[in-house]
Design a protein around this motif. Sequence first.
Motif, PDB file in Angstrom:
ATOM      1  N   UNK A 170       0.725  -1.282  -0.104  1.00 47.38           N
ATOM      2  CA  UNK A 170       0.082   0.014  -0.113  1.00 47.38           C
ATOM      3  C   UNK A 170       0.845   1.115  -0.094  1.00 47.38           C
ATOM      4  N   UNK A 171       0.786   2.318  -1.082  1.00 49.93           N
ATOM      5  CA  UNK A 171       1.214   3.517  -0.974  1.00 49.93           C
ATOM      6  C   UNK A 171       0.162   4.620  -0.654  1.00 49.93           C
ATOM      7  N   UNK A 172       0.457   5.596   0.206  1.00 48.94           N
ATOM      8  CA  UNK A 172      -0.333   6.660   0.097  1.00 48.94           C
ATOM      9  C   UNK A 172       0.570   7.857   0.786  1.00 48.94           C
ATOM     10  N   UNK A 173       0.236   9.187   0.349  1.00 47.75           N
ATOM     11  CA  UNK A 173       0.716  10.205   0.910  1.00 47.75           C
ATOM     12  C   UNK A 173       0.127  10.642   2.307  1.00 47.75           C
ATOM     13  N   UNK A 174      -1.194   9.994   2.485  1.00 48.33           N
ATOM     14  CA  UNK A 174      -1.867  10.296   3.712  1.00 48.33           C
ATOM     15  C   UNK A 174      -1.462   9.282   4.916  1.00 48.33           C
ATOM     16  N   UNK A 175      -0.750  10.029   6.133  1.00 39.60           N
ATOM     17  CA  UNK A 175      -0.588   9.258   7.180  1.00 39.60           C
ATOM     18  C   UNK A 175      -1.655   8.363   7.789  1.00 39.60           C
ATOM     19  N   UNK A 176      -2.894   9.019   7.908  1.00 43.42           N
ATOM     20  CA  UNK A 176      -3.961   8.078   8.147  1.00 43.42           C
ATOM     21  C   UNK A 176      -4.010   6.860   7.547  1.00 43.42           C
ATOM     22  N   UNK A 177      -4.051   6.840   6.266  1.00 38.45           N
ATOM     23  CA  UNK A 177      -4.296   5.602   5.279  1.00 38.45           C
ATOM     24  C   UNK A 177      -3.121   4.777   5.642  1.00 38.45           C
ATOM     25  N   UNK A 178      -1.910   5.184   5.806  1.00 39.83           N
ATOM     26  CA  UNK A 178      -0.707   4.289   6.220  1.00 39.83           C
ATOM     27  C   UNK A 178      -0.955   3.544   7.498  1.00 39.83           C
ATOM     28  N   UNK A 179      -1.628   4.264   8.578  1.00 38.48           N
ATOM     29  CA  UNK A 179      -1.861   3.753   9.674  1.00 38.48           C
ATOM     30  C   UNK A 179      -2.873   2.613   9.636  1.00 38.48           C
ATOM     31  N   UNK A 180      -3.915   2.945   8.810  1.00 35.90           N
ATOM     32  CA  UNK A 180      -5.063   2.017   8.471  1.00 35.90           C
ATOM     33  C   UNK A 180      -4.394   0.878   7.832  1.00 35.90           C
ATOM     34  N   UNK A 181      -3.666   1.071   6.929  1.00 37.59           N
ATOM     35  CA  UNK A 181      -3.015  -0.209   6.094  1.00 37.59           C
ATOM     36  C   UNK A 181      -2.120  -1.125   6.912  1.00 37.59           C
ATOM     37  N   UNK A 182      -1.553  -0.591   7.946  1.00 33.06           N
ATOM     38  CA  UNK A 182      -0.741  -1.443   9.000  1.00 33.06           C
ATOM     39  C   UNK A 182      -1.728  -2.369   9.688  1.00 33.06           C
ATOM     40  N   UNK A 183      -3.025  -1.902  10.011  1.00 35.35           N
ATOM     41  CA  UNK A 183      -3.995  -2.659  10.809  1.00 35.35           C
ATOM     42  C   UNK A 183      -4.495  -3.888   9.956  1.00 35.35           C
ATOM     43  N   UNK A 184      -4.375  -3.818   8.688  1.00 35.17           N
ATOM     44  CA  UNK A 184      -5.166  -4.523   7.706  1.00 35.17           C
ATOM     45  C   UNK A 184      -4.431  -5.931   7.537  1.00 35.17           C
ATOM     46  N   UNK A 185      -5.085  -7.049   7.912  1.00 37.25           N
ATOM     47  CA  UNK A 185      -4.424  -8.437   7.566  1.00 37.25           C
ATOM     48  C   UNK A 185      -3.786  -8.705   6.162  1.00 37.25           C
TER      49      UNK A 185
END
Length: 204
Positions: free
Chosen positions: A60-75
């Motif tokens: 997952x790539x994103x410029x948005x830190x909130x998206x990066x945090x959400x991605x880390x939580x996804x299995x």
Amino acid sequence: MFDFIRFYPRDLPELGFKGYVVLTEKPRNEGYDGYLITANSVEELRNKLRRVPENRIVAVYSDNLSVCKEAVMRKKVDILADGLNRKLDYATIMLASEKDVAIELSLLKFLITRGIRRMRLFEELKDEIRIINKFDTPFIISSGATDLYGIRTKKQIEVFFKFFGADIKKAKYYAERIVRRYYDPNYIMDGFEIETVSHRFLKL
């Protein structure tokens, strides 16, 4: 060591890699490849992840830190892909360690920037590696190449990231682990493999 790139290479010279993992929006199932999801919002990330089939490498790539945090939580997510405008904070890198999501550190953004912008990226890289080392967060090093002009040798990539404090042996381990997780039929989990045992019958 595997290099993680963004295009399907053809007729590359020997550069020292075990192979190339292609991260793209539309994998062709050629060699080692996986899905690269680019998302600008958490909702967009969730929608795109739903469409990704099981048992595939997902970055997952994103410029948005909130998206990066959400991605880390996804299995489903294996890698937080690197890019010119990706920003990671202390908490996200710590969480990636807990959730076993690898942080990609790629060379490309340093090749396409100059001056003050590049110096800032150097400082960000040092901070990221410092936090990665502190929490033993999974990470991979790569060229991140989008075409032939971005390809570099294994040695060049290793020397660059070692200079900033990256543990190259760990980077190799985590990259190989991601590949084996999806492409090695004998791999179950860290420390567990299926062993093939040959039975011999003796005539008495």
